[in-house]
Design a protein around this motif. Sequence first.
Motif, PDB file in Angstrom:
ATOM      1  N   PHE A  67       0.844  -1.188   0.000  1.00 56.42           N
ATOM      2  CA  PHE A  67       0.000   0.000   0.000  1.00 56.42           C
ATOM      3  C   PHE A  67       0.883   1.244   0.000  1.00 56.42           C
ATOM      4  CE2 PHE A  67      -2.456  -3.420   1.734  1.00 56.42           C
ATOM      5  CZ  PHE A  67      -3.764  -3.196   1.357  1.00 56.42           C
ATOM      6  N   LEU A  68       0.507   2.220  -0.819  1.00 51.30           N
ATOM      7  CA  LEU A  68       1.173   3.523  -0.857  1.00 51.30           C
ATOM      8  C   LEU A  68       0.112   4.573  -0.592  1.00 51.30           C
ATOM      9  CD1 LEU A  68       3.482   5.493  -1.386  1.00 51.30           C
ATOM     10  CD2 LEU A  68       3.097   5.200  -3.850  1.00 51.30           C
ATOM     11  N   ASP A  69       0.160   5.189   0.574  1.00 52.34           N
ATOM     12  CA  ASP A  69      -0.858   6.140   1.021  1.00 52.34           C
ATOM     13  C   ASP A  69      -0.264   7.545   1.008  1.00 52.34           C
ATOM     14  OD1 ASP A  69      -3.127   7.261   2.160  1.00 52.34           O
ATOM     15  OD2 ASP A  69      -2.461   6.869   4.199  1.00 52.34           O
ATOM     16  N   ILE A  70      -0.697   8.368   0.055  1.00 51.90           N
ATOM     17  CA  ILE A  70      -0.175   9.728  -0.092  1.00 51.90           C
ATOM     18  C   ILE A  70      -1.210  10.715   0.432  1.00 51.90           C
ATOM     19  CG2 ILE A  70       0.744  11.433  -1.695  1.00 51.90           C
ATOM     20  CD1 ILE A  70       1.501   9.147  -3.567  1.00 51.90           C
ATOM     21  N   GLY A  71      -0.748  11.652   1.263  1.00 50.97           N
ATOM     22  CA  GLY A  71      -1.661  12.551   1.948  1.00 50.97           C
ATOM     23  C   GLY A  71      -2.182  11.894   3.211  1.00 50.97           C
ATOM     24  N   THR A  72      -1.271  11.264   3.901  1.00 50.33           N
ATOM     25  CA  THR A  72      -1.588  10.419   5.054  1.00 50.33           C
ATOM     26  C   THR A  72      -2.346  11.152   6.151  1.00 50.33           C
ATOM     27  OG1 THR A  72       0.378   9.095   4.627  1.00 50.33           O
ATOM     28  CG2 THR A  72      -0.520   9.044   6.873  1.00 50.33           C
ATOM     29  N   GLY A  73      -1.906  12.360   6.460  1.00 50.38           N
ATOM     30  CA  GLY A  73      -2.497  13.086   7.575  1.00 50.38           C
ATOM     31  C   GLY A  73      -1.909  12.644   8.906  1.00 50.38           C
ATOM     32  N   ILE A  74      -2.296  13.347   9.942  1.00 49.21           N
ATOM     33  CA  ILE A  74      -1.806  13.046  11.286  1.00 49.21           C
ATOM     34  C   ILE A  74      -2.362  11.691  11.721  1.00 49.21           C
ATOM     35  CG2 ILE A  74      -1.930  13.809  13.703  1.00 49.21           C
ATOM     36  CD1 ILE A  74      -2.090  16.713  12.473  1.00 49.21           C
ATOM     37  N   PRO A  75      -1.534  10.822  12.278  1.00 52.00           N
ATOM     38  CA  PRO A  75      -1.984   9.467  12.631  1.00 52.00           C
ATOM     39  C   PRO A  75      -3.237   9.478  13.499  1.00 52.00           C
ATOM     40  CG  PRO A  75       0.386   9.637  12.855  1.00 52.00           C
ATOM     41  CD  PRO A  75      -0.107  11.024  12.590  1.00 52.00           C
ATOM     42  N   THR A  76      -4.223   8.690  13.081  1.00 53.86           N
ATOM     43  CA  THR A  76      -5.477   8.523  13.810  1.00 53.86           C
ATOM     44  C   THR A  76      -5.847   7.048  13.759  1.00 53.86           C
ATOM     45  OG1 THR A  76      -6.220  10.732  13.108  1.00 53.86           O
ATOM     46  CG2 THR A  76      -7.885   9.244  13.992  1.00 53.86           C
ATOM     47  N   ALA A  77      -5.715   6.353  14.861  1.00 51.60           N
ATOM     48  CA  ALA A  77      -5.954   4.913  14.877  1.00 51.60           C
ATOM     49  C   ALA A  77      -7.430   4.591  14.666  1.00 51.60           C
ATOM     50  CB  ALA A  77      -5.478   4.328  16.200  1.00 51.60           C
ATOM     51  N   PRO A  78      -7.725   3.492  13.901  1.00 45.03           N
ATOM     52  CA  PRO A  78      -6.734   2.668  13.237  1.00 45.03           C
ATOM     53  C   PRO A  78      -6.242   3.324  11.947  1.00 45.03           C
ATOM     54  CG  PRO A  78      -8.904   1.802  12.782  1.00 45.03           C
ATOM     55  CD  PRO A  78      -9.097   2.943  13.745  1.00 45.03           C
ATOM     56  N   ASN A  79      -4.933   3.259  11.746  1.00 46.07           N
ATOM     57  CA  ASN A  79      -4.341   3.743  10.520  1.00 46.07           C
ATOM     58  C   ASN A  79      -4.407   2.646   9.459  1.00 46.07           C
ATOM     59  OD1 ASN A  79      -3.255   6.456  11.344  1.00 46.07           O
ATOM     60  ND2 ASN A  79      -2.272   5.173  12.877  1.00 46.07           N
ATOM     61  N   PRO A 103      -0.879  -9.999   7.546  1.00 46.93           N
ATOM     62  CA  PRO A 103       0.178  -9.580   8.480  1.00 46.93           C
ATOM     63  C   PRO A 103       1.488  -9.167   7.826  1.00 46.93           C
ATOM     64  CG  PRO A 103      -0.953 -11.521   9.318  1.00 46.93           C
ATOM     65  CD  PRO A 103      -1.447 -11.314   7.913  1.00 46.93           C
ATOM     66  N   ASP A 104       1.769  -9.699   6.616  1.00 46.79           N
ATOM     67  CA  ASP A 104       3.038  -9.351   5.972  1.00 46.79           C
ATOM     68  C   ASP A 104       2.918  -8.156   5.029  1.00 46.79           C
ATOM     69  OD1 ASP A 104       1.552 -10.647   4.024  1.00 46.79           O
ATOM     70  OD2 ASP A 104       3.234 -11.804   3.232  1.00 46.79           O
ATOM     71  N   ALA A 105       1.818  -7.404   5.118  1.00 46.45           N
ATOM     72  CA  ALA A 105       1.634  -6.246   4.242  1.00 46.45           C
ATOM     73  C   ALA A 105       2.708  -5.189   4.486  1.00 46.45           C
ATOM     74  CB  ALA A 105       0.248  -5.640   4.456  1.00 46.45           C
ATOM     75  N   ARG A 106       3.108  -4.535   3.406  1.00 48.12           N
ATOM     76  CA  ARG A 106       4.045  -3.418   3.464  1.00 48.12           C
ATOM     77  C   ARG A 106       3.303  -2.131   3.118  1.00 48.12           C
ATOM     78  NH1 ARG A 106      10.118  -4.778   1.681  1.00 48.12           N
ATOM     79  NH2 ARG A 106      10.391  -6.671   2.927  1.00 48.12           N
ATOM     80  N   VAL A 107       3.519  -1.100   3.925  1.00 49.18           N
ATOM     81  CA  VAL A 107       2.782   0.148   3.767  1.00 49.18           C
ATOM     82  C   VAL A 107       3.764   1.315   3.796  1.00 49.18           C
ATOM     83  CG1 VAL A 107       0.993   1.643   4.708  1.00 49.18           C
ATOM     84  CG2 VAL A 107       0.754  -0.850   4.902  1.00 49.18           C
ATOM     85  N   VAL A 108       3.666   2.186   2.802  1.00 46.52           N
ATOM     86  CA  VAL A 108       4.453   3.421   2.783  1.00 46.52           C
ATOM     87  C   VAL A 108       3.477   4.589   2.863  1.00 46.52           C
ATOM     88  CG1 VAL A 108       5.968   4.926   1.437  1.00 46.52           C
ATOM     89  CG2 VAL A 108       6.381   2.454   1.498  1.00 46.52           C
ATOM     90  N   TYR A 109       3.712   5.469   3.827  1.00 39.54           N
ATOM     91  CA  TYR A 109       2.928   6.684   3.997  1.00 39.54           C
ATOM     92  C   TYR A 109       3.724   7.872   3.465  1.00 39.54           C
ATOM     93  CZ  TYR A 109       0.065   4.105   7.426  1.00 39.54           C
ATOM     94  OH  TYR A 109      -0.766   3.211   8.060  1.00 39.54           O
ATOM     95  N   ALA A 110       3.026   8.871   2.931  1.00 38.11           N
ATOM     96  CA  ALA A 110       3.686  10.102   2.477  1.00 38.11           C
ATOM     97  C   ALA A 110       2.803  11.295   2.812  1.00 38.11           C
ATOM     98  CB  ALA A 110       3.951  10.053   0.974  1.00 38.11           C
ATOM     99  N   PRO A 127       4.975  18.967   8.350  1.00 37.17           N
ATOM    100  CA  PRO A 127       5.987  18.638   9.356  1.00 37.17           C
ATOM    101  C   PRO A 127       5.416  18.004  10.616  1.00 37.17           C
ATOM    102  CG  PRO A 127       6.411  20.812   8.436  1.00 37.17           C
ATOM    103  CD  PRO A 127       5.073  20.370   7.907  1.00 37.17           C
ATOM    104  N   ILE A 128       4.170  18.323  10.951  1.00 32.47           N
ATOM    105  CA  ILE A 128       3.557  17.704  12.131  1.00 32.47           C
ATOM    106  C   ILE A 128       3.410  16.199  11.921  1.00 32.47           C
ATOM    107  CG2 ILE A 128       1.286  17.390  13.170  1.00 32.47           C
ATOM    108  CD1 ILE A 128       2.019  19.518  14.682  1.00 32.47           C
ATOM    109  N   VAL A 129       3.057  15.792  10.696  1.00 29.96           N
ATOM    110  CA  VAL A 129       2.937  14.365  10.409  1.00 29.96           C
ATOM    111  C   VAL A 129       4.309  13.707  10.548  1.00 29.96           C
ATOM    112  CG1 VAL A 129       2.177  12.639   8.738  1.00 29.96           C
ATOM    113  CG2 VAL A 129       1.005  14.834   8.869  1.00 29.96           C
ATOM    114  N   LEU A 130       5.349  14.389  10.095  1.00 29.89           N
ATOM    115  CA  LEU A 130       6.708  13.868  10.260  1.00 29.89           C
ATOM    116  C   LEU A 130       7.025  13.657  11.735  1.00 29.89           C
ATOM    117  CD1 LEU A 130       9.523  13.128   9.253  1.00 29.89           C
ATOM    118  CD2 LEU A 130      10.080  15.561   9.183  1.00 29.89           C
ATOM    119  N   ARG A 131       6.631  14.615  12.571  1.00 28.64           N
ATOM    120  CA  ARG A 131       6.878  14.485  14.002  1.00 28.64           C
ATOM    121  C   ARG A 131       6.233  13.236  14.578  1.00 28.64           C
ATOM    122  NH1 ARG A 131       5.785  20.234  17.059  1.00 28.64           N
ATOM    123  NH2 ARG A 131       7.757  21.282  16.580  1.00 28.64           N
ATOM    124  N   HIS A 132       5.071  12.876  14.042  1.00 28.12           N
ATOM    125  CA  HIS A 132       4.308  11.741  14.567  1.00 28.12           C
ATOM    126  C   HIS A 132       4.505  10.480  13.729  1.00 28.12           C
ATOM    127  CE1 HIS A 132       2.013  13.939  17.644  1.00 28.12           C
ATOM    128  NE2 HIS A 132       2.070  14.956  16.802  1.00 28.12           N
TER     129      HIS A 132
END
Length: 266
Positions: free
Chosen positions: A75-87, A97-104, A108-113
């Motif tokens: 999965f490639l999720d662009i425009g992820t936003g601030i983490p809000t569970a469930p992500n 369980p073996d899924a690979r996920v890249v967020y973008a 900068p706040i999203v980077l912090r989190h």
Amino acid sequence: MTDAGLRARHLDTGKPHSARMYDYFLGGKDNYPVDAEAAEQVATLFPAVREMARTNRWFMHRASRLLAERGVRQFLDIGTGIPTAPNLHQIAQGIVPDARVVYADNDPIVLRHAEALLHSTREGRTAYVHGDVREPGKILAAARQTLDFTQPIALSLVALLHLVPDEDEPARIVSELIEPLAPGSYVTLSHATGDFDPETWERVVEVYRRGGTAAQVRSRDAFTAFFTGLDLLDPGVSLAAAWYPELGGQLGGEDIPLYVGVAAKP
């Protein structure tokens, strides 16, 4: 996978940011007074905006679950936003369980989190790219460090394209992101529309633009055009609450003006 050169001093709290406004609509705490002020201006014009944010989030959950159940493991999720569970990775890895996920994301706040986005299952992997969708090549290059582009990938641009005006050529951006994906990949999109109340949405868009965020709502036809060359899954383009309600979970209001769709790359 983060931009280690970015520091807190680059965080501009003097003007609102769409990701932090979205966090405010969802009831989050990772926003500033300037974000809350702009968000409340939007809520005054469109009182259902909080429900719209939740409806969008619930659509993302259903779409991610459906694709994971279909065997997608990347999965490639662009425009992820601030983490809000469930992500997204929590949804996908709960099924695969073996899924690979890249967020973008470019906030900068999203980077912090980002650490919250990196808590993968032992079998899978998650990564974060600090990048702007207007530079798709950079995001794709970074994503290749985690994802295998010879295998199907689910590209997610959820509640993002209405923040990319026509002058930034969103159709070109989407095309460039889809082009390197393997056949059997999927594209998940959601987009605010002014089809049902154009005057209100003109005012909402103006709030974002005054804050420095380019915004543009689009018609059903304009949104559908982003899927050109792809095979839309049933029921095609629909309002969010009408998309795969049989998957369960919360759906949101039937009249929320948010078009959604998921399509496969043939």
